[in-house]
Each structure stands twice: as C-alpha cells, then as structure tokens.
Design an enzyme around this catalytic site. Structure first.
Site, mmCIF file in Angstrom:
data_model
loop_
_atom_site.group_PDB
_atom_site.id
_atom_site.type_symbol
_atom_site.label_atom_id
_atom_site.label_comp_id
_atom_site.label_asym_id
_atom_site.label_seq_id
_atom_site.Cartn_x
_atom_site.Cartn_y
_atom_site.Cartn_z
ATOM 1 N N GLU A 46 0.253 13.663 -4.084
ATOM 2 C CA GLU A 46 -0.119 13.378 -2.698
ATOM 3 C C GLU A 46 0.671 14.285 -1.757
ATOM 4 O O GLU A 46 1.898 14.336 -1.812
ATOM 5 C CB GLU A 46 0.149 11.911 -2.341
ATOM 6 C CG GLU A 46 -0.324 11.568 -0.939
ATOM 7 C CD GLU A 46 -0.072 10.120 -0.560
ATOM 8 O OE1 GLU A 46 -0.931 9.513 0.072
ATOM 9 O OE2 GLU A 46 1.005 9.614 -0.914
ATOM 10 N N CYS B 176 -3.681 7.749 4.698
ATOM 11 C CA CYS B 176 -3.598 7.386 3.281
ATOM 12 C C CYS B 176 -4.933 7.552 2.578
ATOM 13 O O CYS B 176 -4.985 7.738 1.358
ATOM 14 C CB CYS B 176 -3.089 5.951 3.127
ATOM 15 S SG CYS B 176 -4.109 4.731 3.964
ATOM 16 N N GLU C 274 0.874 -1.177 0.000
ATOM 17 C CA GLU C 274 0.000 0.000 0.000
ATOM 18 C C GLU C 274 0.906 1.219 0.000
ATOM 19 O O GLU C 274 1.680 1.433 0.919
ATOM 20 C CB GLU C 274 -0.909 -0.008 1.223
ATOM 21 C CG GLU C 274 -2.150 0.859 1.048
ATOM 22 C CD GLU C 274 -1.993 2.238 1.632
ATOM 23 O OE1 GLU C 274 -1.518 3.126 0.894
ATOM 24 O OE2 GLU C 274 -2.328 2.419 2.801
#
Length: 253
Positions: A135, A37, A3
């Site tokens: 991000e 996240c 991930e």
C-alpha cells in the site's frame, strides 16, 4: 471498528468499455491524491484494451490541474505531509530504476513549495512487483497487462497478491465474466464494485469495511456494525407451562 488499509484493485475484462475504465481509473486512483483507503492502487488490463486505456488515461492525467484546494478547479492537491511525500516519492524513484517496472505516465515530484506529487502510472512487468503488493497511499497506480485468454488465471492472481481485502472492482459487459469474478474474488474485497470505481461508499447508505489485513469487516454504516457492540440475549416466556413430563407421542395406541 477496525480498518487498517487496502491495496484496492480494478480488474478489466476484454468485454469492458475502455472509456468507462479510463474514467474509473482517473477518478478512483487519483482523486484526493490517492490518499483514500479505497483508492484504486493496482489494475489488471487485458492486452486488447491496453493501448486505448493507456492513451485515454494519459490524456486525462495531462489535463489534471494541480494546485491549492482553495481553487476548486484543481483536481490534484498536495499530499498530506512531508513523511507521506517522502514515502510515496521513494516508490516512484525505485520504479524508475527497476527492470521489472516502468514509469509510463507522470513520475515527477517536488516539495520546494508544498508536497506535490504528479499523478503517476507504473507499468509492472510482473504481477508481483512491489507496487502491486504494498500500500502506497498516494497518487500512484500500477498496471499489469495480461493476455485476454488468461482472465480466469489473473483473477486468482488478484486474490492471492495482497493481504488486504478492502475494496475492488470488476469491469465487464459479459455477465459470465462478472459472475466468475464475484466467485473467485469473494474474499478479496469487503466492498466489491461492478462497472464502477472502488471508491465513494457513503456511510449510512452503503455499508463499508474489509477483511483480511484490512480489518474486521465490521461494515460501518449498517446495523451489522452495531451488532459488534452488543451482547445478545434470547428470552423465552411460556404462558401455559406443562404440568406433565410425558409427551403425546409416548401414549400407547
């Protein structure tokens, strides 16, 4: 499981409840200082809902208490370390200078006593502005406002904007709008939320994981993740083995 992050989205349809969107963005983008996240990092709002959502979001953010996590009434705490502070604040500083963006809420930061960054909302004038794509992993939400009639097209933009595909949400009361989003964004989020913020999956109750650059979509919290670690074997045992090679259909009539 693998991930590796996300650039998680919230798409709002003109049929959505503005107050529900305000609450979802307030929580989804800023709880845990956006250092999740799955945190809402980019949002797409129709022009018809923009003013109401903006006013409500600004009112909420102004009411946020900022300080030590030892005080449970504080909604915002410091970011994790100086490296994170410097990275996040650099995005805000850049947005203040760029013609393609405008910092409309928050935008202040100070590390003299703790690494505190004020919850910040950036209004992007293009859906491909830097903070819509990269991000940030901090309390920064970037919003792009689209014409109501362009809803179907904006779903394509959402799908194509980010290499990540971890979480995402659609807010709408119109079932056809929801169905269209579910179809067009089927590869854009491993965990897809309808009329809820894109955060808060509970491991063991809601399988979690994303694809594309977010990982291998192993779905932690479900048996699907276990299968990744197995080498399946199929076994067949026959209790009455045949003793003649011929099949019944081969017999002459």
């Amino acid at each position: 499981m693998g991930e590796t992050g996300g650039k998680d989205f919230v798409v709002v349809h003109s049929s959505a409840s503005a107050q529900e969107v305000i609450t979802a963005l307030s929580r989804g983008a800023f709880e845990y200082q956006g250092q999740k996240c799955s945190a809402a990092s980019r949002a797409y709002l129709p022009m018809s809902k923009w003013e109401e959502v903006r006013n409500g979001l600004e009112e909420n953010i102004k009411s946020f208490k900022i300080g030590s996590p030892e005080n449970f009434t504080n909604f915002i705490n410091a970011v994790i370390d100086e490296r994170a502070f410097d990275k996040i604040s650099s995005y805000i500083a850049q947005a203040k200078q760029d013609e393609q963006a405008e910092v409309i809420i928050g935008g202040r930061y100070d590390k003299s006593i703790g690494y505190f960054i004020e919850p910040t909302v950036i209004l992007a004038k293009t859906p491909n502005y830097r903070t819509m794509e990269e991000e940030i992993f901090g309390p920064v939400l970037t919003i792009y406002v689209y014409e109501d009639k362009d809803y179907a097209q904006i779903l394509d933009v959402v799908n194509e904007t980010s290499p990540y595909a971890l979480t995402g949400a659609i807010f709408a009361k119109n079932r056809s709008a929801i169905q269209l989003a579910m179809f067009k964004l089927r590869h854009a989020a491993g965990n897809f939320y309808i009329n809820d913020k894109p955060t808060g999956a509970v491991v063991g109750q809601q399988p979690f994981g994303g694809a594309r650059s977010s990982g291998t979509n192993d779905k932690a919290g479900s048996i699907l993740n276990l299968y990744r670690w197995l080498s399946p074997r199929t076994i067949k045992e026959t209790f009455v083995p045949p003793t003649n090679y011929e099949y019944p259909f081969m017999q002459e009539v």
